[in-house]
Design a protein around this motif. Sequence first.
Motif, PDB file in Angstrom:
ATOM      1  N   ILE A  23      59.846  60.456  24.652  1.00  0.00           N
ATOM      2  CA  ILE A  23      59.755  59.570  25.820  1.00  0.00           C
ATOM      3  C   ILE A  23      60.115  58.143  25.402  1.00  0.00           C
ATOM      4  N   ALA A  24      59.608  57.687  24.255  1.00  0.00           N
ATOM      5  CA  ALA A  24      59.932  56.346  23.746  1.00  0.00           C
ATOM      6  C   ALA A  24      61.417  56.239  23.437  1.00  0.00           C
ATOM      7  N   HIS A  25      61.984  57.265  22.821  1.00  0.00           N
ATOM      8  CA  HIS A  25      63.417  57.273  22.503  1.00  0.00           C
ATOM      9  C   HIS A  25      64.253  57.177  23.784  1.00  0.00           C
ATOM     10  N   GLU A  26      63.887  57.955  24.792  1.00  0.00           N
ATOM     11  CA  GLU A  26      64.629  57.943  26.060  1.00  0.00           C
ATOM     12  C   GLU A  26      64.486  56.589  26.749  1.00  0.00           C
ATOM     13  N   SER A  27      63.306  55.975  26.655  1.00  0.00           N
ATOM     14  CA  SER A  27      63.093  54.644  27.231  1.00  0.00           C
ATOM     15  C   SER A  27      64.003  53.621  26.562  1.00  0.00           C
ATOM     16  N   ASN A  28      64.091  53.670  25.237  1.00  0.00           N
ATOM     17  CA  ASN A  28      64.980  52.753  24.503  1.00  0.00           C
ATOM     18  C   ASN A  28      66.434  53.003  24.863  1.00  0.00           C
ATOM     19  N   LYS A  29      66.828  54.243  24.941  1.00  0.00           N
ATOM     20  CA  LYS A  29      68.213  54.616  25.255  1.00  0.00           C
ATOM     21  C   LYS A  29      68.624  54.131  26.646  1.00  0.00           C
ATOM     22  N   ARG A  30      67.726  54.248  27.620  1.00  0.00           N
ATOM     23  CA  ARG A  30      68.040  53.861  28.999  1.00  0.00           C
ATOM     24  C   ARG A  30      67.749  52.384  29.272  1.00  0.00           C
ATOM     25  N   VAL A  35      59.055  58.020  32.155  1.00  0.00           N
ATOM     26  CA  VAL A  35      57.958  58.990  32.182  1.00  0.00           C
ATOM     27  C   VAL A  35      58.578  60.376  32.294  1.00  0.00           C
ATOM     28  N   LEU A  36      57.818  61.383  31.874  1.00  0.00           N
ATOM     29  CA  LEU A  36      58.243  62.757  32.140  1.00  0.00           C
ATOM     30  C   LEU A  36      57.973  63.039  33.601  1.00  0.00           C
ATOM     31  N   PHE A  37      58.905  63.704  34.257  1.00  0.00           N
ATOM     32  CA  PHE A  37      58.702  64.139  35.633  1.00  0.00           C
ATOM     33  C   PHE A  37      58.582  65.654  35.589  1.00  0.00           C
ATOM     34  N   ALA A  38      57.449  66.181  36.076  1.00  0.00           N
ATOM     35  CA  ALA A  38      57.189  67.621  36.011  1.00  0.00           C
ATOM     36  C   ALA A  38      57.059  68.209  37.403  1.00  0.00           C
ATOM     37  N   THR A  39      57.693  69.362  37.589  1.00  0.00           N
ATOM     38  CA  THR A  39      57.599  70.100  38.831  1.00  0.00           C
ATOM     39  C   THR A  39      57.600  71.584  38.501  1.00  0.00           C
ATOM     40  N   ILE A  40      57.336  72.397  39.512  1.00  0.00           N
ATOM     41  CA  ILE A  40      57.383  73.852  39.354  1.00  0.00           C
ATOM     42  C   ILE A  40      58.413  74.395  40.332  1.00  0.00           C
ATOM     43  N   LEU A  51      59.645  72.692  35.242  1.00  0.00           N
ATOM     44  CA  LEU A  51      60.847  71.913  34.943  1.00  0.00           C
ATOM     45  C   LEU A  51      60.432  70.488  34.603  1.00  0.00           C
ATOM     46  N   VAL A  52      61.053  69.936  33.565  1.00  0.00           N
ATOM     47  CA  VAL A  52      60.696  68.606  33.078  1.00  0.00           C
ATOM     48  C   VAL A  52      61.958  67.779  32.917  1.00  0.00           C
ATOM     49  N   GLY A  53      61.886  66.525  33.332  1.00  0.00           N
ATOM     50  CA  GLY A  53      62.986  65.581  33.147  1.00  0.00           C
ATOM     51  C   GLY A  53      62.419  64.185  33.000  1.00  0.00           C
ATOM     52  N   PHE A  54      63.282  63.194  32.965  1.00  0.00           N
ATOM     53  CA  PHE A  54      62.855  61.799  32.850  1.00  0.00           C
ATOM     54  C   PHE A  54      63.090  61.070  34.158  1.00  0.00           C
ATOM     55  N   GLN A  55      62.203  60.113  34.446  1.00  0.00           N
ATOM     56  CA  GLN A  55      62.381  59.189  35.558  1.00  0.00           C
ATOM     57  C   GLN A  55      61.880  57.821  35.124  1.00  0.00           C
ATOM     58  N   ASP A  56      62.417  56.787  35.777  1.00  0.00           N
ATOM     59  CA  ASP A  56      61.964  55.419  35.481  1.00  0.00           C
ATOM     60  C   ASP A  56      60.485  55.287  35.833  1.00  0.00           C
ATOM     61  N   LYS A  57      59.748  54.642  34.952  1.00  0.00           N
ATOM     62  CA  LYS A  57      58.331  54.407  35.195  1.00  0.00           C
ATOM     63  C   LYS A  57      58.173  53.383  36.310  1.00  0.00           C
ATOM     64  N   THR A  58      57.198  53.607  37.190  1.00  0.00           N
ATOM     65  CA  THR A  58      56.899  52.682  38.281  1.00  0.00           C
ATOM     66  C   THR A  58      55.471  52.164  38.114  1.00  0.00           C
ATOM     67  N   GLY A  63      50.102  56.724  33.100  1.00  0.00           N
ATOM     68  CA  GLY A  63      50.296  57.609  31.961  1.00  0.00           C
ATOM     69  C   GLY A  63      51.767  57.917  31.760  1.00  0.00           C
ATOM     70  N   LEU A  64      52.036  58.923  30.940  1.00  0.00           N
ATOM     71  CA  LEU A  64      53.411  59.247  30.566  1.00  0.00           C
ATOM     72  C   LEU A  64      54.008  60.411  31.351  1.00  0.00           C
ATOM     73  N   VAL A  65      53.227  61.015  32.265  1.00  0.00           N
ATOM     74  CA  VAL A  65      53.727  62.146  33.055  1.00  0.00           C
ATOM     75  C   VAL A  65      53.526  61.854  34.530  1.00  0.00           C
ATOM     76  N   ARG A  66      54.577  62.087  35.314  1.00  0.00           N
ATOM     77  CA  ARG A  66      54.497  62.026  36.777  1.00  0.00           C
ATOM     78  C   ARG A  66      54.721  63.444  37.283  1.00  0.00           C
ATOM     79  N   TYR A  67      53.871  63.879  38.184  1.00  0.00           N
ATOM     80  CA  TYR A  67      53.983  65.216  38.772  1.00  0.00           C
ATOM     81  C   TYR A  67      54.556  65.092  40.175  1.00  0.00           C
ATOM     82  N   GLU A  68      55.327  66.087  40.579  1.00  0.00           N
ATOM     83  CA  GLU A  68      55.946  66.043  41.906  1.00  0.00           C
ATOM     84  C   GLU A  68      54.901  65.968  43.014  1.00  0.00           C
ATOM     85  N   THR A  69      53.785  66.708  42.862  1.00  0.00           N
ATOM     86  CA  THR A  69      52.708  66.693  43.858  1.00  0.00           C
ATOM     87  C   THR A  69      51.358  66.755  43.138  1.00  0.00           C
TER      88      THR A  69
END
Length: 191
Positions: A23-30, A35-40, A51-58, A63-69
């Motif tokens: 997550i830190a590496h992806e933050s530096n790269k972008r 944050v990790l974005f998690a959904t089912i 399913l997991v991907g990255f999204q900009d932190k708001t 924390g480091l994980v955002r869930y779809e619902t």
Amino acid sequence: MTWFFRKKNTETSKLNLDTIEQIAHESNKRGKEQVLFATIKRNVSGRGEVLVGFQDKTPLDNGLVRYETKEIETQLGKGEFKFQEGKFYFYPNVDIEWHPTPKKNIHKIVSNYDFSNDSFYLEPKDYGNLQSELSKCFQEESVESVFLNGNICQLEITDLDSEKELRISEALLDYLSSFYLSPFSKPQNHQ
């Protein structure tokens, strides 16, 4: 007997060190905190895949994980995200425990995940309507009846031995870690 699948339950998803570093590496790269974005995502049978991907932190992210619902957050809250070999994996950390009952042929199984959101009593004629893991298991292991209610699964089995208990436990762990919305493969009327 208690069967542990990975780890004891926790209330929020855990992240291994490699996940946090990624997550830190992806933050530096972008150039923005991520944050990790998690959904089912569910297939036709209703089996869930995380399913997991990255999204900009708001500012709303805690924390480091955002869930779809919220529902998905609840479903995934006992598990752990791991970054291994260049991919993210989710481990649900399902626990089940077998408890004795006053009746020798009735076996109560309690889990840290729900078997169903409602109460159901099922007999062998009903097993064909269940998700494949449950249907196959209950038929092959000669389960005489099943009661499901929340995190409780009660089985009527006359000839339970340790091998049968192990096979049933493995099928139940597979079912619970598949994040089905219902134990039924097709919509059912309340029974």
